[in-house]
Design a protein around this motif. Structure first.
Motif, PDB file in Angstrom:
ATOM      1  N   UNK A 140       7.638  45.410  59.773  1.00 62.29           N
ATOM      2  CA  UNK A 140       6.655  44.580  59.078  1.00 62.29           C
ATOM      3  C   UNK A 140       5.622  45.460  58.377  1.00 62.29           C
ATOM      4  N   UNK A 141       5.160  46.481  59.065  1.00 62.23           N
ATOM      5  CA  UNK A 141       4.186  47.393  58.465  1.00 62.23           C
ATOM      6  C   UNK A 141       4.777  48.104  57.256  1.00 62.23           C
ATOM      7  N   UNK A 142       6.026  48.507  57.337  1.00 61.00           N
ATOM      8  CA  UNK A 142       6.665  49.174  56.203  1.00 61.00           C
ATOM      9  C   UNK A 142       6.781  48.234  55.011  1.00 61.00           C
ATOM     10  N   UNK A 143       7.117  46.986  55.260  1.00 62.53           N
ATOM     11  CA  UNK A 143       7.219  46.025  54.168  1.00 62.53           C
ATOM     12  C   UNK A 143       5.859  45.762  53.545  1.00 62.53           C
ATOM     13  N   UNK A 144       4.842  45.579  54.387  1.00 65.22           N
ATOM     14  CA  UNK A 144       3.501  45.306  53.874  1.00 65.22           C
ATOM     15  C   UNK A 144       2.947  46.495  53.100  1.00 65.22           C
ATOM     16  N   UNK A 145       3.137  47.678  53.619  1.00 59.29           N
ATOM     17  CA  UNK A 145       2.549  48.853  52.985  1.00 59.29           C
ATOM     18  C   UNK A 145       3.314  49.336  51.758  1.00 59.29           C
ATOM     19  N   UNK A 146       4.623  49.263  51.788  1.00 60.14           N
ATOM     20  CA  UNK A 146       5.412  49.844  50.714  1.00 60.14           C
ATOM     21  C   UNK A 146       6.140  48.811  49.859  1.00 60.14           C
ATOM     22  N   UNK A 147       6.546  47.711  50.430  1.00 56.72           N
ATOM     23  CA  UNK A 147       7.290  46.713  49.675  1.00 56.72           C
ATOM     24  C   UNK A 147       6.422  45.761  48.877  1.00 56.72           C
ATOM     25  N   UNK A 148       5.324  45.312  49.460  1.00 52.99           N
ATOM     26  CA  UNK A 148       4.481  44.335  48.777  1.00 52.99           C
ATOM     27  C   UNK A 148       3.859  44.867  47.485  1.00 52.99           C
ATOM     28  N   UNK A 149       3.353  46.102  47.432  1.00 55.87           N
ATOM     29  CA  UNK A 149       2.843  46.581  46.140  1.00 55.87           C
ATOM     30  C   UNK A 149       3.928  46.614  45.058  1.00 55.87           C
ATOM     31  N   UNK A 150       5.144  46.954  45.434  1.00 57.13           N
ATOM     32  CA  UNK A 150       6.254  46.973  44.482  1.00 57.13           C
ATOM     33  C   UNK A 150       6.578  45.562  44.000  1.00 57.13           C
ATOM     34  N   UNK A 151       6.610  44.604  44.923  1.00 52.06           N
ATOM     35  CA  UNK A 151       6.905  43.221  44.568  1.00 52.06           C
ATOM     36  C   UNK A 151       5.806  42.659  43.670  1.00 52.06           C
ATOM     37  N   UNK A 152       4.548  42.947  43.974  1.00 46.42           N
ATOM     38  CA  UNK A 152       3.445  42.467  43.140  1.00 46.42           C
ATOM     39  C   UNK A 152       3.513  43.058  41.740  1.00 46.42           C
ATOM     40  N   UNK A 153       3.871  44.317  41.647  1.00 45.06           N
ATOM     41  CA  UNK A 153       3.990  44.967  40.341  1.00 45.06           C
ATOM     42  C   UNK A 153       5.108  44.322  39.526  1.00 45.06           C
ATOM     43  N   UNK A 154       6.228  44.051  40.139  1.00 48.81           N
ATOM     44  CA  UNK A 154       7.347  43.418  39.433  1.00 48.81           C
ATOM     45  C   UNK A 154       6.998  41.995  39.001  1.00 48.81           C
ATOM     46  N   UNK A 155       6.231  41.269  39.815  1.00 47.53           N
ATOM     47  CA  UNK A 155       5.815  39.913  39.431  1.00 47.53           C
ATOM     48  C   UNK A 155       4.891  39.958  38.222  1.00 47.53           C
ATOM     49  N   UNK A 156       3.987  40.924  38.187  1.00 49.60           N
ATOM     50  CA  UNK A 156       3.090  41.048  37.042  1.00 49.60           C
ATOM     51  C   UNK A 156       3.853  41.415  35.772  1.00 49.60           C
ATOM     52  N   UNK A 157       4.881  42.225  35.901  1.00 46.67           N
ATOM     53  CA  UNK A 157       5.683  42.601  34.737  1.00 46.67           C
ATOM     54  C   UNK A 157       6.482  41.426  34.193  1.00 46.67           C
ATOM     55  N   UNK A 158       6.886  40.488  35.038  1.00 47.44           N
ATOM     56  CA  UNK A 158       7.689  39.347  34.597  1.00 47.44           C
ATOM     57  C   UNK A 158       6.852  38.236  33.986  1.00 47.44           C
ATOM     58  N   UNK A 159       5.540  38.234  34.234  1.00 46.93           N
ATOM     59  CA  UNK A 159       4.711  37.175  33.672  1.00 46.93           C
ATOM     60  C   UNK A 159       4.655  37.305  32.159  1.00 46.93           C
ATOM     61  N   UNK A 160       4.657  36.161  31.474  1.00 54.43           N
ATOM     62  CA  UNK A 160       4.577  36.235  30.006  1.00 54.43           C
ATOM     63  C   UNK A 160       3.223  36.776  29.559  1.00 54.43           C
ATOM     64  N   UNK A 161       3.242  37.499  28.474  1.00 56.14           N
ATOM     65  CA  UNK A 161       2.015  38.075  27.936  1.00 56.14           C
ATOM     66  C   UNK A 161       1.220  36.989  27.225  1.00 56.14           C
ATOM     67  N   UNK A 162      -0.084  36.979  27.410  1.00 54.33           N
ATOM     68  CA  UNK A 162      -0.952  36.016  26.742  1.00 54.33           C
ATOM     69  C   UNK A 162      -1.487  36.628  25.458  1.00 54.33           C
ATOM     70  N   UNK A 163      -1.604  35.818  24.457  1.00 54.78           N
ATOM     71  CA  UNK A 163      -2.077  36.310  23.165  1.00 54.78           C
ATOM     72  C   UNK A 163      -3.585  36.355  23.068  1.00 54.78           C
ATOM     73  N   UNK A 164      -4.258  35.622  23.917  1.00 54.82           N
ATOM     74  CA  UNK A 164      -5.721  35.559  23.832  1.00 54.82           C
ATOM     75  C   UNK A 164      -6.358  36.698  24.566  1.00 54.82           C
TER      76      UNK A 164
END
Length: 92
Positions: A68-92
């Motif tokens: 659990x600690x390994x997932x929280x420390x190393x996996x979650x930042x990677x997952x959050x980064x990938x989610x931000x990359x998949x979000x559509x870009x806003x023009x405003x």
């Protein structure tokens, strides 16, 4: 029994990784680590089925916590980064 000792060392290092970001979880895992090592040592000295059962239980809890600690420390930042990359870009 050798694989148990390898994972016991990994599980024992878990509070070191959790210390900065998750201080309370690191402190909460320390008694379980002590119990795992004490039960492991007693089981090596005089093996019995109930000591083995408690050792396996504390070992399993500490290994799950280490994963659990390994997932929280190393996996979650990677997952959050990938989610931000998949979000559509806003023009405003």
């Amino acid at each position: 029994m050798g694989i148990f000792f390898f994972y016991m060392f990994v599980a024992s290092a878990t509070p070191l990784f959790l210390w900065l970001e998750y201080h309370k979880l690191a402190v909460a895992s320390i008694p379980g680590i002590f119990a795992m090592w004490i039960l492991g040592a007693i089981y090596i000295i005089s093996p019995s089925w109930w000591l083995e059962a408690w050792f396996i239980f504390t070992f399993s809890v500490n290994v799950v916590l280490a994963h659990y600690a390994a997932i929280v420390l190393y996996g979650m930042p990677y997952i959050k980064q990938k989610r931000l990359e998949r979000q559509p870009k806003r023009l405003i």
